[in-house]
Design an enzyme around this catalytic site. Structure first.
Site, PDB file in Angstrom:
ATOM      1  N   LYS A   1       0.821  -1.217   0.000  1.00 34.23           N
ATOM      2  CA  LYS A   1       0.000   0.000   0.000  1.00 34.23           C
ATOM      3  C   LYS A   1       0.863   1.281   0.000  1.00 34.23           C
ATOM      4  O   LYS A   1       2.070   1.224   0.268  1.00 34.23           O
ATOM      5  CB  LYS A   1      -0.925  -0.030   1.219  1.00 34.23           C
ATOM      6  CG  LYS A   1      -2.021  -1.116   1.151  1.00 34.23           C
ATOM      7  CD  LYS A   1      -2.951  -1.006   2.361  1.00 34.23           C
ATOM      8  CE  LYS A   1      -4.119  -1.971   2.301  1.00 34.23           C
ATOM      9  NZ  LYS A   1      -5.024  -1.793   3.470  1.00 34.23           N
TER      10      LYS A   1
ATOM     11  N   TYR B   1     -12.497  -2.007  -3.876  1.00 30.94           N
ATOM     12  CA  TYR B   1     -12.964  -2.200  -2.495  1.00 30.94           C
ATOM     13  C   TYR B   1     -14.498  -2.186  -2.388  1.00 30.94           C
ATOM     14  O   TYR B   1     -15.044  -1.929  -1.324  1.00 30.94           O
ATOM     15  CB  TYR B   1     -12.376  -1.118  -1.580  1.00 30.94           C
ATOM     16  CG  TYR B   1     -11.003  -1.437  -1.014  1.00 30.94           C
ATOM     17  CD1 TYR B   1     -10.762  -2.622  -0.314  1.00 30.94           C
ATOM     18  CD2 TYR B   1      -9.941  -0.538  -1.126  1.00 30.94           C
ATOM     19  CE1 TYR B   1      -9.522  -2.908   0.236  1.00 30.94           C
ATOM     20  CE2 TYR B   1      -8.693  -0.813  -0.580  1.00 30.94           C
ATOM     21  CZ  TYR B   1      -8.489  -1.998   0.103  1.00 30.94           C
ATOM     22  OH  TYR B   1      -7.260  -2.272   0.662  1.00 30.94           O
TER      23      TYR B   1
ATOM     24  N   PHE C   1     -15.679   3.548   6.753  1.00 33.04           N
ATOM     25  CA  PHE C   1     -14.312   3.902   6.359  1.00 33.04           C
ATOM     26  C   PHE C   1     -14.080   3.829   4.849  1.00 33.04           C
ATOM     27  O   PHE C   1     -12.969   4.079   4.371  1.00 33.04           O
ATOM     28  CB  PHE C   1     -13.294   3.004   7.086  1.00 33.04           C
ATOM     29  CG  PHE C   1     -13.479   1.517   6.882  1.00 33.04           C
ATOM     30  CD1 PHE C   1     -12.989   0.873   5.738  1.00 33.04           C
ATOM     31  CD2 PHE C   1     -14.125   0.740   7.835  1.00 33.04           C
ATOM     32  CE1 PHE C   1     -13.144  -0.488   5.542  1.00 33.04           C
ATOM     33  CE2 PHE C   1     -14.291  -0.626   7.648  1.00 33.04           C
ATOM     34  CZ  PHE C   1     -13.804  -1.245   6.492  1.00 33.04           C
TER      35      PHE C   1
ATOM     36  N   ARG D   1       2.401  -6.557   9.044  1.00 34.94           N
ATOM     37  CA  ARG D   1       1.719  -5.383   9.620  1.00 34.94           C
ATOM     38  C   ARG D   1       2.290  -5.007  10.980  1.00 34.94           C
ATOM     39  O   ARG D   1       2.345  -3.817  11.330  1.00 34.94           O
ATOM     40  CB  ARG D   1       0.214  -5.645   9.686  1.00 34.94           C
ATOM     41  CG  ARG D   1      -0.449  -5.483   8.312  1.00 34.94           C
ATOM     42  CD  ARG D   1      -1.850  -5.983   8.277  1.00 34.94           C
ATOM     43  NE  ARG D   1      -2.583  -5.520   7.097  1.00 34.94           N
ATOM     44  CZ  ARG D   1      -3.773  -5.975   6.752  1.00 34.94           C
ATOM     45  NH1 ARG D   1      -4.384  -6.883   7.488  1.00 34.94           N
ATOM     46  NH2 ARG D   1      -4.369  -5.526   5.667  1.00 34.94           N
TER      47      ARG D   1
HETATM   48  N1  UDP Z   1      -9.887  -0.279   7.355  1.00 32.27           N
HETATM   49  C1  UDP Z   1      -9.952   0.950   7.988  1.00 32.27           C
HETATM   50  N2  UDP Z   1     -10.692   1.062   9.139  1.00 32.27           N
HETATM   51  C2  UDP Z   1     -11.360  -0.003   9.672  1.00 32.27           C
HETATM   52  C3  UDP Z   1     -11.295  -1.246   9.035  1.00 32.27           C
HETATM   53  C4  UDP Z   1     -10.538  -1.354   7.874  1.00 32.27           C
HETATM   54  O1  UDP Z   1      -9.358   1.913   7.521  1.00 32.27           O
HETATM   55  O2  UDP Z   1     -12.013   0.159  10.725  1.00 32.27           O
HETATM   56  C5  UDP Z   1      -9.108  -0.401   6.121  1.00 32.27           C
HETATM   57  C6  UDP Z   1      -7.784  -1.116   6.331  1.00 32.27           C
HETATM   58  O3  UDP Z   1      -6.803  -0.469   5.548  1.00 32.27           O
HETATM   59  C7  UDP Z   1      -8.047  -2.499   5.810  1.00 32.27           C
HETATM   60  C8  UDP Z   1      -9.031  -2.225   4.680  1.00 32.27           C
HETATM   61  O4  UDP Z   1      -9.838  -1.157   5.167  1.00 32.27           O
HETATM   62  O5  UDP Z   1      -6.846  -3.117   5.370  1.00 32.27           O
HETATM   63  C9  UDP Z   1      -9.935  -3.382   4.312  1.00 32.27           C
HETATM   64  O6  UDP Z   1     -10.576  -3.858   5.484  1.00 32.27           O
HETATM   65  P1  UDP Z   1     -10.665  -5.407   5.806  1.00 32.27           P
HETATM   66  O7  UDP Z   1     -11.612  -5.575   6.925  1.00 32.27           O
HETATM   67  O8  UDP Z   1     -10.961  -6.160   4.532  1.00 32.27           O
HETATM   68  O9  UDP Z   1      -9.199  -5.750   6.338  1.00 32.27           O
HETATM   69  P2  UDP Z   1      -8.014  -6.609   5.701  1.00 32.27           P
HETATM   70  O10 UDP Z   1      -8.626  -7.700   4.870  1.00 32.27           O
HETATM   71  O11 UDP Z   1      -7.192  -5.642   4.861  1.00 32.27           O
HETATM   72  O12 UDP Z   1      -7.240  -7.126   6.872  1.00 32.27           O
END
Ligand code: UDP
Ligand code: MG
Length: 136
Positions: A12, A52, A60, A105
């Protein structure tokens, strides 16, 4: 039984901006992932919204799409036995504060939004996400 899979990974903007892409790719290779395709690109806000779309009802969503389109990213196809699950484990929890030692992460994530890496969460979504970036 293990099975060769492909998954989509994105380094990212926060990580590319800090020049961490080489180091992150080395972590994948060290863990036995083959990077079979990769490209450094910048997506538009509209493309980020399409990518997305699954999150379109989340509070968000707008910030997330603005962020993903805010700078260059590195998009990769990772190949390995059980790649989808193993990549999710190597990435760590969405919030870097909750991510385990040894995860990408935990090592590089700044915050829940600037968490350095994306990875597909299922075989089905991996196929869709790979098509999104690499089918033309
Ligand atoms: N995200 C955020 N706030 C939240 C949850 C998610 O900004 O409360 C962002 C974060 O960058 C995350 C992305 O949205 O990686 C996609 O969310 P997801 O739940 O799919 O998480 P991931 O699969 O990336 O772990
Ligand atoms: Mg996700």
């Amino acid at each position: 039984m293990n099975k060769i899979e492909q998954t989509l990974s994105i380094i990212k903007p926060d990580a590319v901006e800090r020049n961490l892409d080489k180091e992150i790719k080395e972590i994948f290779k060290d863990k036995g992932f083959n990077i079979t395709k990769e490209k450094k690109i910048q997506v538009s806000k509209v493309e980020a919204e399409q990518f997305y779309k699954v999150h379109e009802t989340k509070p968000f969503y707008n910030d997330l799409c603005a962020y993903l389109s805010s700078g260059p990213i590195v998009v990769m196809i990772l190949e390995k036995d059980n790649a989808v699950l193993e990549n999710r484990e190597l990435m760590g929890a969405t919030n870097p504060k909750d991510a385990k030692d040894g995860t990408i992460r935990k090592k590089f994530g700044i915050s829940i939004d600037k968490n350095s890496i994306h990875g597909s969460d299922s075989i089905e979504n991996a196929k869709k996400e790979i098509d999104f970036f690499f089918k033309y």
